[in-house]
Write a protein that holds these residues in place. Sequence first.
Motif, PDB file in Angstrom:
ATOM      1  N   LEU A 125       0.806  -1.216   0.000  1.00 14.36           N
ATOM      2  CA  LEU A 125       0.000   0.000   0.000  1.00 14.36           C
ATOM      3  C   LEU A 125       0.840   1.268   0.000  1.00 14.36           C
ATOM      4  N   GLU A 126       2.161   1.126  -0.085  1.00 13.00           N
ATOM      5  CA  GLU A 126       3.020   2.304  -0.082  1.00 13.00           C
ATOM      6  C   GLU A 126       2.700   3.192  -1.282  1.00 13.00           C
ATOM      7  N   GLY A 127       2.361   4.434  -1.030  1.00  8.53           N
ATOM      8  CA  GLY A 127       2.032   5.373  -2.083  1.00  8.53           C
ATOM      9  C   GLY A 127       0.576   5.336  -2.506  1.00  8.53           C
ATOM     10  N   ALA A 128      -0.206   4.383  -1.981  1.00  2.77           N
ATOM     11  CA  ALA A 128      -1.622   4.273  -2.342  1.00  2.77           C
ATOM     12  C   ALA A 128      -2.467   5.089  -1.371  1.00  2.77           C
ATOM     13  N   THR A 129      -3.618   5.530  -1.853  1.00  2.00           N
ATOM     14  CA  THR A 129      -4.563   6.238  -0.996  1.00  2.00           C
ATOM     15  C   THR A 129      -5.903   5.519  -1.049  1.00  2.00           C
ATOM     16  N   THR A 130      -6.631   5.575   0.034  1.00  7.49           N
ATOM     17  CA  THR A 130      -7.957   4.971   0.060  1.00  7.49           C
ATOM     18  C   THR A 130      -8.932   5.866  -0.692  1.00  7.49           C
ATOM     19  N   ASP A 131      -9.893   5.258  -1.365  1.00  8.86           N
ATOM     20  CA  ASP A 131     -10.881   6.073  -2.079  1.00  8.86           C
ATOM     21  C   ASP A 131     -12.098   6.358  -1.208  1.00  8.86           C
ATOM     22  N   GLY A 132     -12.035   5.955   0.063  1.00  5.16           N
ATOM     23  CA  GLY A 132     -13.101   6.276   1.007  1.00  5.16           C
ATOM     24  C   GLY A 132     -14.274   5.322   0.990  1.00  5.16           C
TER      25      GLY A 132
ATOM     26  N   SER B 129     -15.847   1.184   0.994  1.00  5.61           N
ATOM     27  CA  SER B 129     -15.571  -0.190   1.380  1.00  5.61           C
ATOM     28  C   SER B 129     -16.814  -1.024   1.084  1.00  5.61           C
ATOM     29  N   SER B 130     -16.630  -2.321   1.009  1.00  5.62           N
ATOM     30  CA  SER B 130     -17.740  -3.215   0.695  1.00  5.62           C
ATOM     31  C   SER B 130     -18.363  -3.733   1.989  1.00  5.62           C
ATOM     32  N   PRO B 131     -19.565  -4.318   1.910  1.00  5.14           N
ATOM     33  CA  PRO B 131     -20.203  -4.891   3.103  1.00  5.14           C
ATOM     34  C   PRO B 131     -19.359  -5.981   3.762  1.00  5.14           C
ATOM     35  N   SER B 132     -18.497  -6.640   2.975  1.00  8.07           N
ATOM     36  CA  SER B 132     -17.663  -7.703   3.541  1.00  8.07           C
ATOM     37  C   SER B 132     -16.392  -7.152   4.186  1.00  8.07           C
ATOM     38  N   GLY B 133     -16.239  -5.822   4.199  1.00  8.09           N
ATOM     39  CA  GLY B 133     -15.097  -5.207   4.867  1.00  8.09           C
ATOM     40  C   GLY B 133     -13.907  -4.940   3.966  1.00  8.09           C
ATOM     41  N   LEU B 134     -14.044  -5.154   2.657  1.00 11.27           N
ATOM     42  CA  LEU B 134     -12.947  -4.879   1.743  1.00 11.27           C
ATOM     43  C   LEU B 134     -12.784  -3.378   1.564  1.00 11.27           C
ATOM     44  N   GLN B 135     -11.553  -2.924   1.483  1.00 14.27           N
ATOM     45  CA  GLN B 135     -11.249  -1.502   1.327  1.00 14.27           C
ATOM     46  C   GLN B 135     -10.684  -1.263  -0.066  1.00 14.27           C
ATOM     47  N   ASN B 136     -11.067  -0.178  -0.703  1.00 16.99           N
ATOM     48  CA  ASN B 136     -10.581   0.177  -2.034  1.00 16.99           C
ATOM     49  C   ASN B 136      -9.470   1.205  -1.931  1.00 16.99           C
ATOM     50  N   TYR B 137      -8.410   1.020  -2.732  1.00 16.60           N
ATOM     51  CA  TYR B 137      -7.275   1.931  -2.747  1.00 16.60           C
ATOM     52  C   TYR B 137      -6.996   2.386  -4.172  1.00 16.60           C
ATOM     53  N   ILE B 138      -6.370   3.545  -4.314  1.00 18.47           N
ATOM     54  CA  ILE B 138      -6.004   4.116  -5.610  1.00 18.47           C
ATOM     55  C   ILE B 138      -4.496   4.335  -5.621  1.00 18.47           C
ATOM     56  N   HIS B 139      -3.857   3.981  -6.735  1.00 19.21           N
ATOM     57  CA  HIS B 139      -2.420   4.237  -6.906  1.00 19.21           C
ATOM     58  C   HIS B 139      -2.183   4.613  -8.361  1.00 19.21           C
ATOM     59  N   GLU B 140      -1.458   5.696  -8.597  1.00 17.24           N
ATOM     60  CA  GLU B 140      -1.169   6.135  -9.957  1.00 17.24           C
ATOM     61  C   GLU B 140       0.199   5.628 -10.390  1.00 17.24           C
TER      62      GLU B 140
END
Length: 51
Positions: free
Chosen positions: A2-9, A11-22
């Motif tokens: 996750l180094e350099g990635a940011t969360t997009d704010g 998440s799914s009902p199962s607790g998964l988190q979404n991240y963005i990286h360019e």
Amino acid sequence: MLEGATTDGSSSPSGLQNYIHEFTATLLRIPGLAVTSGKVRATAYVKVRVQ
């Protein structure tokens, strides 16, 4: 991972988190083919599951 990635704010009902990286890509001429100037814009969606 996750180094350099940011969360997009979100998440799914199962607790998964979404991240963005360019990323930046370099385009090279393929030998033997003509080159024309212009722009390329591409998007890739990659799904990674870590347990």
